[in-house]
Write an enzyme that holds these catalytic residues in place. Structure first.
Site, PDB file in Angstrom:
ATOM      1  CB  SER A 154      -0.892   0.020   1.241  1.00 38.85           C
ATOM      2  OG  SER A 154      -1.606   1.240   1.317  1.00 38.85           O
ATOM      3  CE1 TYR A 167      -4.608  -2.027   4.886  1.00 38.13           C
ATOM      4  CE2 TYR A 167      -3.670   0.130   4.413  1.00 38.13           C
ATOM      5  CZ  TYR A 167      -4.225  -1.051   3.978  1.00 38.13           C
ATOM      6  OH  TYR A 167      -4.389  -1.274   2.629  1.00 38.13           O
ATOM      7  CE  LYS A 171      -1.904  -3.993   3.064  1.00 34.57           C
ATOM      8  NZ  LYS A 171      -2.021  -5.171   2.202  1.00 34.57           N
TER       9      LYS A 171
END
Ligand code: NDP
Length: 261
Positions: A154, A167, A171
Site C-alpha cells: 500500500s 495498517y 503494509k
C-alpha cells in the site's frame, strides 16, 4: 516456472475487490485460479463461476489462523496440482461489512482498543501473509521449476496512515518481507515483487470514497480519480509473468501520481 498458458495461481482475498479482478486477469490468459477468501464463499463462488476456462476452485480460511492457512494452501496445491504464482492480496482495514471500523488513532482510542487493533491487523496482514508465503514458497522449492510471488502492499506504508497506523505498519512490513524473500528465493527461480496502490474503488475504501471526503481523496491524484481494481490486477499479472523476472525485489507504486517518493 512454466511459460505455458496454464499456471496454477493462488490469489488470497479473491471474493471481491482487487483479488477478484486479479483472479479474472489470470483466468483470462488461461491460468487456473484458486480463489481464497475468509468467509464470503458465496461471493467467491460467483467470481469463480464467471471465470473463463476450467480447473478453478474456492478455498477459505482466516489468515490469522495458521492451521486454517495450512489447510487452504494444501487445498489450493491439491486442486491446482502446483501453485506457480502466489498473489498475497488479502488484508483487512475494515474488519467486516457492518462491523466497527478498526480505526485506532493514537489520540482517540484507549490502550485496550489500541492493542486489539494492532494485534488483529498484524496477525492478519503481516503474520498471515508471511505464513501463506512460507508454505507456498516451500512447495515451489520442493517441486522445482520456480515461480512468482506478488504482494499487494500500500501507498500508506510511505504516505502514512494516521487513522490506522497498524495498517500502514503492516503494509511496510509486507514491502520489506517481499524484498527479503526476493533475495532468499532467487536461487530457486522464484521472483518476489510488491505493488503499492493508492486508493482503489473497492469495499475496503468505500467509506473513504463517500461524500466530501471522497472528493478530497479523488483530488489527491492529478487524474482526479482513484484506481479501478482492474488497473492493479493488470500490474500483478505482468509482475507474475516470466518477462518481469528482473523486477524481483521491486515495490511498484500504483497511485496515479498521488504520492511520489
Ligand atoms: P476488500 O476489503 O474489498 O477485500 C478483502 C479480501 O480479503 C476479501 O476477499 C476478504 O475475504 C479477504 N480477507 C479480509 N480479511 C481476511 C482474513 N482475516 N483472512 C482471510 N481473508 C481475509 O479489499 P481490497 O480489494 O480493497 O484490497 C485488497 C488488497 O489491496 C489489500 O491487501 C489492501 O490492503 C490493498 N490495498 C487496497 C487499497 C484500497 O484503496 N482498496 C489501497 C491500497 C492497498 P472475505 O470476503 O471472505 O471477507
Amino acid at each position: 516456472m512454466s511459460t505455458t498458458a496454464s499456471r496454477g495461481v493462488l490469489v488470497t482475498g479473491a471474493s471481491r475487490g482487487i483479488g477478484a479482478a486479479t483472479a479474472r486477469a489470470f483466468a483470462a490468459v488461461g491460468d487456473r485460479v484458486a480463489l481464497h477468501c475468509r468467509t464470503s464463499r458465496d461471493l467467491a463462488e460467483r467470481v469463480r463461476g464467471d471465470l473463463p476456462g476450467d480447473g478453478h476452485l474456492v478455498v477459505t480460511g482466516d489468515l490469522a489462523d495458521p492451521a486454517a492457512v495450512r489447510g487452504f494452501v494444501d487445498a489450493a496445491v491439491g486442486g491446482l496440482g502446483r501453485v506457480d504464482v502466489l498473489v498475497n492480496n488479502a488484508a483487512l482495514y475494515v474488519d467486516a461489512p457492518g462491523a466497527r471500523r478498526l480505526d485506532h488513532r493514537v489520540d482517540d482510542v484507549d490502550f485496550e482498543q489500541w492493542q486489539a487493533a494492532w494485534r488483529r491487523t498484524v496477525e492478519v496482514n503481516l503474520l498471515g501473509t508471511a505464513d501463506v508465503t512460507y508454505l507456498v514458497a516451500r512447495q515451489m522449492m520442493a517441486t522445482g521449476g520456480g515461480g512468482s510471488v506478488v504482494n499487494v502492499g500500500s501507498r500508506g506504508a510511505y504516505r502514512g496512515e494516521p487513522d490506522a497506523p497498524a495498517y500502514g505498519a503492516t503494509k511496510a512490513g509486507v514491502h520489506a518481507m517481499g524484498q527479503s524473500l526476493a533475495l532468499a528465493l532467487a536461487p530457486y527461480g522464484i521472483a518476489v515483487t510488491t505493488v503499492a496502490p493508492g486508493f482503489v474503488d473497492t469495499d475496503m475504501a468505500a467509506q473513504a470514497l463517500f461524500g466530501e471526503r471522497g472528493a478530497a481523496v479523488r483530488a489527491q491524484s492529478p487524474f482526479g480519480r482513484v484506481a479501478r481494481p482492474e488497473e492493479v490486477a493488470a500490474a500483478v499479472l505482468w509482475l507474475a509473468s516470466p518477462e518481469a523476472r528482473w523486477a524481483s525485489g521491486a515495490v511498484l507504486d500504483l497511485n496515479g501520481a498521488s504520492y511520489l517518493r
